[in-house]
Motif scaffolding. Structure first.
Motif, PDB file in Angstrom:
ATOM      1  N   ASN A  37       0.829  -1.198   0.000  1.00 14.00           N
ATOM      2  CA  ASN A  37       0.000   0.000   0.000  1.00 14.00           C
ATOM      3  C   ASN A  37       0.873   1.261   0.000  1.00 14.00           C
ATOM      4  OD1 ASN A  37      -2.389   1.419   0.042  1.00 14.00           O
ATOM      5  ND2 ASN A  37      -2.583   1.370   2.261  1.00 14.00           N
ATOM      6  N   THR A 262      -8.082  -4.651   1.776  1.00 14.58           N
ATOM      7  CA  THR A 262      -6.712  -4.516   1.278  1.00 14.58           C
ATOM      8  C   THR A 262      -6.662  -4.680  -0.229  1.00 14.58           C
ATOM      9  OG1 THR A 262      -5.844  -5.381   3.372  1.00 14.58           O
ATOM     10  CG2 THR A 262      -4.353  -5.396   1.474  1.00 14.58           C
ATOM     11  N   THR A 265      -8.060  -1.620  -2.069  1.00 18.47           N
ATOM     12  CA  THR A 265      -7.132  -0.483  -1.979  1.00 18.47           C
ATOM     13  C   THR A 265      -5.969  -0.642  -2.947  1.00 18.47           C
ATOM     14  OG1 THR A 265      -7.700  -0.204   0.365  1.00 18.47           O
ATOM     15  CG2 THR A 265      -5.688   0.867  -0.412  1.00 18.47           C
TER      16      THR A 265
END
Length: 444
Positions: A37, A262, A265
Motif C-alpha cells: 500500500n 486490502t 485499496t
C-alpha cells in the motif's frame, strides 16, 4: 585511448537503465519490507512529481529560465477538477454567477482598452488615459464583483458557499488544468520575462505566492481553506466500496489470500499507477521529440548564448515566453492530476517547500536538460522525502540509546528528528553537486 572509448560509451548507455532498475528495486523492497500500500502510494505520487519535474526541466534545462513560483502553477492547475468535475451548487450561479462573468468581462475590456491606448495615443495623452482607464475599470470591477461574491458565499455556507463545477468527467479537467496554468504563465511571462534572471526568480516567487493566497481566500471559487472533498475519480479507477460489494471480486481476493479491503485499496492504486504512467510516458515522448527537433536545438542555443542567438535572428523573448508557458502548463497538468488522485482540494497544503524547492532538487539531482534524468531525480527524491520521515526518529532513537532516560539532550534530538527530511535533502544536493554536478543522468 580508442580501446577505452567503446567501454566508456557502453557505461554511459547502461547508466540510466541501471539507475532506474535500482529505483524500481527500492519500490519493490518497500513493498516487501513495509507494505505494498505504501509502496504504491510512493510510486503514484512520485509519478506526479516526475511530471512536475519535467515541466521545470523544460524551463530551466531547455531555456535557462529560473521559475521560483512552481507552487502557484501547480495550485492553479488544481482548480480545474473543482471547476470542471464537481457538480454545480444549486442556486449559486443564479445568485452571483452573472456578476462574476460581468466582472471578468470588465477586466478584459479595461486591459484591452489600456493596451490600445498605450500603443496608439501620443505620449502626453497616454499618461492621462491609461491611469484613468485602469482606475475607473478597478471601481467598475469591484462594483460588479463584490456583490456577486457575497451572494454566492451566502448560499449553503456550511456545505458549499462556492460556485461549484459543471459536472464533466475528471479526465477533461486535466488538460483544462494545463490551460489554466498556461494562461497564468502567459500573464506572468508578459510582465516578468524581460527581467534579469535573478529578478525573474524573485518575481515568479512572489506571483506564485499571490496565486496560492487568492485560492486560499476566495471562498466563492473553491471554498478557500474550508476545502472541497469528494472530487470524482478519473476513468477507469473504481471506488473501493464498489469493489468490496462485488461477490466476484471478494472471491478473487480470497483466492489470493487478501481481505477485500486490502485488495480493493491495492487495485485502486494500481489503476492510478497505470493511468499516471501512461500520461508520464506520453509527456516524455513529446518532450524528447521536441528536444531533438530544430526547435529544441534553437532553445538550447538561446540558453547557452542569448546574444549569439539574437544575432542570428532568433526572437529570444518570444521563445522564452513560449517555453515558460509550456513548462507551466505541464506543472498545471500535474496539479490537476494530484487533486484528482487525492479526491480533495486543500489550498493550505500548497507549500513552496514541497512544490517549488523539492521539485528543483529533483531536477538538479536527476540532471537538468535531461528528461529521463528529471524523472529519475523526482522518483528518488520523493522516495527519500517520504521514507526519511519514518527513518529519522528511528535513527535518532538508535543514536541516543546510550543516553539516560529523561535526558534533555536525548529529548531534544528525538524531537528534532522531523528536521531530518531537510537535512537529508541538503546532504544529497551537496553530494550530487560535488561528485556529479550535471546530475545523475547528465544532459548529452
Amino acid at each position: 585511448m580508442s580501446q577505452h572509448q567503446p567501454q566508456a560509451a557502453s557505461g554511459g548507455r547502461l547508466r540510466a537503465p541501471l539507475l532506474f532498475a535500482a529505483m524500481a528495486a527500492l519500490i519493490v523492497l518497500e513493498g516487501f519490507l513495509g507494505s505494498w500500500n505504501s509502496a504504491l502510494y510512493i510510486l503514484n505520487t512520485g509519478l506526479i512529481a516526475a511530471i512536475m519535474a519535467l515541466g521545470v526541466n523544460m524551463q530551466w534545462g531547455y531555456a535557462g529560465l529560473f521559475n521560483a513560483g512552481v507552487v502557484g502553477f501547480v495550485a492553479i492547475g488544481g482548480l480545474a477538477p473543482v471547476l470542471i468535475s464537481m457538480p454545480p451548487n444549486p442556486g449559486a450561479f443564479s445568485a452571483g454567477g452573472v456578476g462574476i462573468l460581468l466582472a471578468i468581462a470588465i477586466v478584459v475590456a479595461v486591459v484591452a482598452l489600456a493596451i490600445t491606448a498605450n500603443r496608439r495615443l501620443t505620449p502626453r495623452l497616454r499618461k492621462l488615459a491609461v491611469p484613468a482607464l485602469l482606475i475607473g475599470g478597478f471601481f467598475l470591477y469591484r462594483g460588479a464583483f463584490d456583490p456577486a461574491v457575497e451572494a454566492i458565499e451566502a448560499v449553503n455556507t456550511a456545505a458549499a458557499g462556492n460556485l461549484g463545477g459543471i459536472g464533466l468527467p475528471v479526465l477533461f479537467s486535466w488538460p483544462v488544468g494545463a490551460l489554466f496554468a498556461a494562461g497564468a504563465a502567459w500573464v506572468v511571462g508578459k510582465t516578468a520575462l524581460g527581467l534579469r534572471s535573478d529578478y525573474l526568480a524573485i518575481a515568479t516567487l512572489g506571483i506564485g505566492e499571490i496565486i496560492v493566497a487568492v485560492i486560499k481566500n476566495e471562498d466563492w471559487l473553491a471554498r478557500g481553506v474550508m476545502n472541497i472533498n469528494g472530487i470524482p475519480r478519473p476513468w477507469p479507477v473504481p471506488y473501493e466500496v464498489t469493489l468490496q460489494s462485488s461477490p466476484g471480486f471478494v472471491e478473487r481476493a480470497a483466492a489470493l489470500g487478501l481481505d477485500p479491503i486490502t485488495a480493493s485499496t491495492l487495485l485502486v492504486k494500481l489503476c492510478y499507477t497505470g493511468l499516471l504512467a501512461l500520461v508520464l510516458l506520453a509527456l516524455i515522448w513529446l518532450s524528447q521529440m521536441a528536444l531533438h527537433s530544430p526547435w529544441g536545438r534553437m532553445m538550447r542555443a538561446i540558453r547557452d548564448n542569448e546574444t549569439a542567438a539574437a544575432a542570428m535572428g532568433k526572437n529570444v523573448t518570444r521563445r522564452h515566453l513560449q517555453i515558460f508557458i509550456i513548462g507551466s502548463a505541464v506543472c498545471g497538468l500535474a496539479g490537476a492530476m494530484l487533486i484528482s488522485m487525492d479526491g480533495q482540494m486543500t489550498p493550505g497544503s500548497y507549500n513552496p517547500l514541497r512544490f517549488t524547492f523539492l521539485v528543483w532538487v529533483m531536477v538538479i539531482v536527476g540532471g537538468s536538460g535531461n528528461n529521463w534524468g528529471s524523472v529519475l531525480g523526482a522518483m528518488l527524491i520523493w522516495f527519500l522525502w517520504i521514507k526519511v520521515e519514518v527513518w529519522g526518529p528511528q535513527f535518532m532513537i538508535l543514536v541516543t540509546s546510550g543516553l539516560a532516560e529523561g535526558s534533555a539532550l536525548k529529548k531534544h534530538l528525538v524531537d528534532s528528528a522531523a528536521q531530518m527530511r531537510l537535512l537529508t535533502m541538503g546532504v544529497i544536493l551537496l553530494l550530487v553537486l560535488r561528485f556529479s554536478p550535471r546530475g545523475l543522468i547528465p544532459e548529452k
